[in-house]
Design a protein around this motif. Structure first.
Motif, PDB file in Angstrom:
ATOM      1  N   ALA A 112      35.318  48.259  10.692  1.00 42.40           N
ATOM      2  CA  ALA A 112      34.436  47.414  11.490  1.00 42.40           C
ATOM      3  C   ALA A 112      34.626  45.954  11.123  1.00 42.40           C
ATOM      4  O   ALA A 112      34.899  45.616   9.963  1.00 42.40           O
ATOM      5  N   LYS A 116      32.208  43.622  11.920  1.00 42.37           N
ATOM      6  CA  LYS A 116      30.891  43.024  11.735  1.00 42.37           C
ATOM      7  C   LYS A 116      29.933  44.063  11.169  1.00 42.37           C
ATOM      8  O   LYS A 116      30.193  45.267  11.215  1.00 42.37           O
ATOM      9  N   SER A 117      28.813  43.604  10.659  1.00 44.88           N
ATOM     10  CA  SER A 117      27.769  44.505  10.195  1.00 44.88           C
ATOM     11  C   SER A 117      27.165  45.234  11.386  1.00 44.88           C
ATOM     12  O   SER A 117      27.431  44.894  12.548  1.00 44.88           O
ATOM     13  N   LEU A 118      26.318  46.223  11.134  1.00 45.65           N
ATOM     14  CA  LEU A 118      25.724  47.006  12.218  1.00 45.65           C
ATOM     15  C   LEU A 118      24.930  46.133  13.183  1.00 45.65           C
ATOM     16  O   LEU A 118      24.936  46.382  14.393  1.00 45.65           O
ATOM     17  N   THR A 125      29.312  49.469   6.151  1.00 40.89           N
ATOM     18  CA  THR A 125      29.280  49.610   7.604  1.00 40.89           C
ATOM     19  C   THR A 125      30.062  50.832   8.092  1.00 40.89           C
ATOM     20  O   THR A 125      29.541  51.645   8.871  1.00 40.89           O
ATOM     21  N   ASN A 126      31.298  50.975   7.654  1.00 43.87           N
ATOM     22  CA  ASN A 126      32.131  52.092   8.120  1.00 43.87           C
ATOM     23  C   ASN A 126      31.572  53.441   7.684  1.00 43.87           C
ATOM     24  O   ASN A 126      31.623  54.427   8.432  1.00 43.87           O
ATOM     25  N   LEU A 182      28.613  54.282   9.865  1.00 41.02           N
ATOM     26  CA  LEU A 182      29.067  54.690  11.197  1.00 41.02           C
ATOM     27  C   LEU A 182      29.590  56.117  11.188  1.00 41.02           C
ATOM     28  O   LEU A 182      29.412  56.875  12.151  1.00 41.02           O
ATOM     29  N   ASP A 204      25.304  44.078   4.736  1.00 37.53           N
ATOM     30  CA  ASP A 204      24.894  45.002   5.790  1.00 37.53           C
ATOM     31  C   ASP A 204      23.793  45.913   5.256  1.00 37.53           C
ATOM     32  O   ASP A 204      24.027  47.079   4.932  1.00 37.53           O
ATOM     33  N   ALA A 215      23.285  49.347   6.983  1.00 39.86           N
ATOM     34  CA  ALA A 215      24.299  50.345   6.631  1.00 39.86           C
ATOM     35  C   ALA A 215      24.004  50.947   5.268  1.00 39.86           C
ATOM     36  O   ALA A 215      24.092  52.167   5.075  1.00 39.86           O
TER      37      ALA A 215
END
Length: 261
Positions: A17, A19-21, A80-81, A84, A123, A126
């Motif tokens: 990603a 950007k952050s969520l 973040t990843n 997700l 983030d 996240a």
């Protein structure tokens, strides 16, 4: 240096990603250089053409599904990843062997905000999702723990003086960080991410942990992104994390030396 880049066995890199969520950004400055590698360019360095076409989140889910119970995930950046991945596949956490994090803080000691460690503060949503939805064994190397477990400068000199391509490469990209750290008159080098990686490689180096429920503060003027440790068990969470408290630094030094051989 040329040999370091010309070897055919290249570890695959997947794009994550950007950007952050919530799309908010927070800068870590140039501590690792503008390029993330100490601004030590090399004409034969791999380019973006080697980045895999598959995205990082998809790759994580695929690899874990292909190897349930065998994959240890080490996260040394904003989460973040990882967040997700659990949103796309809710069964992702239970298929992991373990999750090893460098991030968060235990004593409200921030390194990028008043009370926030960078990886969590970059983030918070996240980090909240990961700490509240991952039910596999979770190990956390917090900011304060890494600060208390620094490597003596004398060790670092020998570590980077090894006659190998890896050591020469590491010395070049760490030059800026070492100079910055020593100028701050620290007692040694704080190799933050390495503590989480070492735990994933050899759990016997962990001597003591706090087994506590944890979460992340998402609001507040000063505390957003701060990791919250539930010492009083007010949160009533059944799943708790292992917060590193004491490790075998001699074993850690051995792992660090072997990494550059």
């Amino acid at each position: 240096m040329r040999d370091c880049y010309s070897k055919p066995n290249i570890i695959p890199v997947f794009r994550g990603a950007t950007k952050s969520l919530l799309g908010q950004t927070i800068s870590a400055g140039d501590f690792h250089g503008k390029d993330g590698l100490g601004d030590a360019p090399h004409p034969d360095a791999p380019g973006l053409d080697l980045v895999q076409k598959e995205g990082a989140v998809s790759a994580m889910i695929r690899i874990v599904n292909e190897n349930p119970g065998e994959v240890s995930l080490v996260a040394t950046a904003p989460l973040t990843n990882v967040a997700l991945a659990v949103k796309l596949d809710p069964t992702f956490p239970q298929k992991l062997k373990g999750l090893y994090l460098m991030g968060g803080n235990t004593d409200s000691r921030g390194n990028i905000t008043v009370c926030g460690e960078y990886n969590f503060a970059a983030d918070p949503e996240a980090a909240y999702i990961v700490l509240n939805e991952f039910i596999c064994p979770v190990y956390i190397a917090s900011w304060e723990f890494t600060c208390r477990s620094e490597l003596p400068w004398a060790f670092c000199d020998g570590w980077l003086a090894q006659d190998t391509d890896k050591a020469r490469f590491m010395k070049q990209i760490f030059k800026q960080i070492m100079e910055s750290s020593s100028s701050n008159k620290t007692q040694g080098f704080i190799s933050c991410d390495s503590y989480a990686m070492a735990a994933a490689i050899d759990e016997t180096y962990i001597i003591e942990t706090d087994h506590k429920a944890v979460t992340v503060e998402l609001a507040g003027n000063f505390c957003r992104g701060m990791m919250v440790v539930d010492h009083l068990e007010i949160l009533k969470k059944t799943h708790k994390a292992h917060i590193l408290k004491k490790v075998d630094l001699e074993k850690f030094k051995t792992l660090m030396m072997n990494a550059l051989k």
